[in-house]
Design a protein around this motif. Sequence first.
Motif, PDB file in Angstrom:
ATOM      1  N   ALA A   1       9.651  -6.753 -18.416  1.00  0.00           N
ATOM      2  CA  ALA A   1       8.427  -5.952 -18.396  1.00  0.00           C
ATOM      3  C   ALA A   1       7.198  -6.859 -18.371  1.00  0.00           C
ATOM      4  O   ALA A   1       6.231  -6.599 -17.643  1.00  0.00           O
ATOM      5  N   LEU A   2       7.216  -7.939 -19.136  1.00  0.00           N
ATOM      6  CA  LEU A   2       6.100  -8.879 -19.149  1.00  0.00           C
ATOM      7  C   LEU A   2       5.926  -9.528 -17.776  1.00  0.00           C
ATOM      8  O   LEU A   2       4.800  -9.697 -17.299  1.00  0.00           O
TER       9      LEU A   2
ATOM     10  N   LEU B   1      -0.443   0.827 -18.963  1.00  0.00           N
ATOM     11  CA  LEU B   1      -1.003   0.745 -20.317  1.00  0.00           C
ATOM     12  C   LEU B   1       0.071   0.962 -21.374  1.00  0.00           C
ATOM     13  O   LEU B   1       0.060   0.316 -22.423  1.00  0.00           O
ATOM     14  N   GLY B   2       1.018   1.856 -21.104  1.00  0.00           N
ATOM     15  CA  GLY B   2       2.131   2.055 -22.032  1.00  0.00           C
ATOM     16  C   GLY B   2       2.976   0.800 -22.157  1.00  0.00           C
ATOM     17  O   GLY B   2       3.417   0.434 -23.253  1.00  0.00           O
TER      18      GLY B   2
ATOM     19  N   GLN C   1       2.679  -5.478 -26.745  1.00  0.00           N
ATOM     20  CA  GLN C   1       1.860  -5.874 -27.890  1.00  0.00           C
ATOM     21  C   GLN C   1       2.555  -5.519 -29.198  1.00  0.00           C
ATOM     22  O   GLN C   1       2.604  -6.317 -30.125  1.00  0.00           O
ATOM     23  N   ALA C   2       3.129  -4.324 -29.276  1.00  0.00           N
ATOM     24  CA  ALA C   2       3.789  -3.870 -30.505  1.00  0.00           C
ATOM     25  C   ALA C   2       5.008  -4.721 -30.854  1.00  0.00           C
ATOM     26  O   ALA C   2       5.334  -4.885 -32.029  1.00  0.00           O
TER      27      ALA C   2
ATOM     28  N   ARG D   1       5.692 -12.454 -25.855  1.00  0.00           N
ATOM     29  CA  ARG D   1       4.806 -13.470 -25.298  1.00  0.00           C
ATOM     30  C   ARG D   1       5.565 -14.301 -24.268  1.00  0.00           C
ATOM     31  O   ARG D   1       6.794 -14.347 -24.264  1.00  0.00           O
ATOM     32  N   VAL D   2       4.821 -15.009 -23.447  1.00  0.00           N
ATOM     33  CA  VAL D   2       5.433 -15.864 -22.428  1.00  0.00           C
ATOM     34  C   VAL D   2       6.360 -16.882 -23.074  1.00  0.00           C
ATOM     35  O   VAL D   2       7.483 -17.088 -22.622  1.00  0.00           O
TER      36      VAL D   2
END
Length: 149
Positions: free
Chosen positions: A12-13, A116-117, A123-124, A128-129
């Motif tokens: 997803a990232l 945005l979701g 974030q939740a 991170r990379v």
Amino acid sequence: TESEQSRLRCWALFQVGHMVGSAAGGRSYVVGVGNNPPTVVQHRASSCPIGKGTNATGSAGQECNWQSGFYPPSANPGLNLIAGALVAGPDLSDNFNEARSSSGTRATLHETAAMLGTLAGLQATDTRVRSCANINNLWLSTVKKGARF
């Protein structure tokens, strides 16, 4: 399993990175964000001068719609830019036609909401990379190519 969840979060990232121009192609599909973002958007609020809309008419009585031909075919800095909106993006071969008549420049609520979701979920979960660097070498190869996140 936790490993599978981590892999999905990293995928997803990577997709979000592609949306903002950090992956192959280096072009953002989010208006006003990232590298070389779209400036021509197929969206009424971003295509019509202030005061003209579906039913609003201009001084000459011309509606702002496709039939009237009022939508300008190219970027127009005097119009409203809908910053943060995700456009439909490239075709399956990663070709992007930045023309107001192209379906790739269409900005819709459901596309932007999905992005945005995804960002909220990343974030939740504090994805991170660096936490994705070793998963299937996906991020390792991307980061070595100079991806910007």
